[in-house]
Design a protein around this motif. Structure first.
Motif, PDB file in Angstrom:
ATOM      1  N   PRO A 135       0.787  -1.033  -0.171  1.00  9.11           N
ATOM      2  CA  PRO A 135      -0.038  -0.026  -0.132  1.00  9.11           C
ATOM      3  C   PRO A 135       0.996   1.257   0.070  1.00  9.11           C
ATOM      4  CG  PRO A 135       0.108  -0.708   2.340  1.00  9.11           C
ATOM      5  CD  PRO A 135       0.748  -1.804   1.354  1.00  9.11           C
ATOM      6  N   SER A 136       0.339   2.287  -0.581  1.00  9.89           N
ATOM      7  CA  SER A 136       0.998   3.543  -0.205  1.00  9.89           C
ATOM      8  C   SER A 136       0.646   4.072   1.161  1.00  9.89           C
ATOM      9  CB  SER A 136       0.160   4.472  -1.128  1.00  9.89           C
ATOM     10  OG  SER A 136      -1.066   4.961  -0.724  1.00  9.89           O
ATOM     11  N   ILE A 137       1.606   4.821   1.334  1.00 12.42           N
ATOM     12  CA  ILE A 137       1.469   5.323   2.675  1.00 12.42           C
ATOM     13  C   ILE A 137       0.111   6.030   3.350  1.00 12.42           C
ATOM     14  CG2 ILE A 137       2.547   7.782   2.677  1.00 12.42           C
ATOM     15  CD1 ILE A 137       3.082   5.585   5.477  1.00 12.42           C
ATOM     16  N   MET A 138      -0.459   6.670   2.285  1.00 15.96           N
ATOM     17  CA  MET A 138      -1.816   7.184   2.456  1.00 15.96           C
ATOM     18  C   MET A 138      -3.003   6.000   2.435  1.00 15.96           C
ATOM     19  SD  MET A 138      -1.812  10.354   3.021  1.00 15.96           S
ATOM     20  CE  MET A 138      -3.430  10.572   3.249  1.00 15.96           C
ATOM     21  N   VAL A 139      -2.910   4.894   1.845  1.00 12.39           N
ATOM     22  CA  VAL A 139      -3.995   3.887   2.095  1.00 12.39           C
ATOM     23  C   VAL A 139      -3.632   3.122   3.162  1.00 12.39           C
ATOM     24  CG1 VAL A 139      -4.667   1.682   1.414  1.00 12.39           C
ATOM     25  CG2 VAL A 139      -4.124   3.538  -0.584  1.00 12.39           C
ATOM     26  N   ALA A 140      -2.292   2.911   3.657  1.00 10.04           N
ATOM     27  CA  ALA A 140      -2.016   2.306   4.913  1.00 10.04           C
ATOM     28  C   ALA A 140      -2.690   3.261   5.928  1.00 10.04           C
ATOM     29  CB  ALA A 140      -0.401   1.907   4.914  1.00 10.04           C
ATOM     30  N   TYR A 141      -2.445   4.491   6.162  1.00 10.56           N
ATOM     31  CA  TYR A 141      -2.794   5.564   6.864  1.00 10.56           C
ATOM     32  C   TYR A 141      -4.466   5.241   7.084  1.00 10.56           C
ATOM     33  CZ  TYR A 141      -3.699   9.754   9.650  1.00 10.56           C
ATOM     34  OH  TYR A 141      -4.114  10.543  10.583  1.00 10.56           O
ATOM     35  N   LYS A 142      -5.170   5.525   6.054  1.00  8.37           N
ATOM     36  CA  LYS A 142      -6.417   5.344   5.805  1.00  8.37           C
ATOM     37  C   LYS A 142      -7.117   4.003   6.776  1.00  8.37           C
ATOM     38  CE  LYS A 142      -7.516   8.342   2.181  1.00  8.37           C
ATOM     39  NZ  LYS A 142      -8.031   8.383   0.613  1.00  8.37           N
ATOM     40  N   CYS A 143      -6.283   2.843   6.385  1.00  6.95           N
ATOM     41  CA  CYS A 143      -6.809   1.603   7.053  1.00  6.95           C
ATOM     42  C   CYS A 143      -6.620   1.483   8.246  1.00  6.95           C
ATOM     43  CB  CYS A 143      -5.596   0.318   6.413  1.00  6.95           C
ATOM     44  SG  CYS A 143      -6.172  -0.192   4.611  1.00  6.95           S
ATOM     45  N   SER A 144      -5.495   2.250   8.996  1.00  2.00           N
ATOM     46  CA  SER A 144      -5.212   2.275  10.248  1.00  2.00           C
ATOM     47  C   SER A 144      -6.402   3.079  11.001  1.00  2.00           C
ATOM     48  CB  SER A 144      -4.018   3.023  10.627  1.00  2.00           C
ATOM     49  OG  SER A 144      -3.650   3.451  11.797  1.00  2.00           O
ATOM     50  N   LEU A 145      -6.659   4.197  10.566  1.00  2.00           N
ATOM     51  CA  LEU A 145      -7.940   5.197  10.930  1.00  2.00           C
ATOM     52  C   LEU A 145      -9.220   4.194  10.832  1.00  2.00           C
ATOM     53  CD1 LEU A 145      -7.207   8.375   9.356  1.00  2.00           C
ATOM     54  CD2 LEU A 145      -6.709   7.758  11.651  1.00  2.00           C
ATOM     55  N   ILE A 146      -9.386   3.582   9.761  1.00  2.00           N
ATOM     56  CA  ILE A 146     -10.772   2.793   9.817  1.00  2.00           C
ATOM     57  C   ILE A 146     -10.819   1.643  10.700  1.00  2.00           C
ATOM     58  CG2 ILE A 146     -11.919   1.419   8.195  1.00  2.00           C
ATOM     59  CD1 ILE A 146     -11.151   3.114   5.995  1.00  2.00           C
TER      60      ILE A 146
END
Length: 75
Positions: free
Chosen positions: A40-51
């Motif tokens: 994942p890109s850092i943004m996709v990984a970050y969004k997964c973390s939040l979700i």
């Protein structure tokens, strides 16, 4: 890179399509991520973390940490 994205998604009873919409990516991206075919890109990984409410490194991890992290997050 190993991940527990599929288990987390299924724990929420979300389809791949639903998760793709939440993350703003294609369904094909979700499929590739879940199969470990795509990092994942850092943004996709970050969004997964939040979700999913857990640290990025617990969702996406190096193979040697996979089993321990998976057990800890899915408890």
């Amino acid at each position: 890179m190993k991940n527990i994205l599929k288990e987390l998604r299924e724990s929420k009873n979300w389809t791949q399509k639903e998760l793709s919409i939440k993350l703003g990516v294609s369904t094909r991206t979700i499929i590739s991520l879940e199969k470990g075919q795509f990092n994942p890109s850092i943004m996709v990984a970050y969004k997964c973390s939040l979700i999913f409410g857990c640290p990025i490194e617990k969702i996406f991890c190096l193979e040697e940490n996979y089993d321990n992290d998976r057990k800890e997050v899915l408890r």
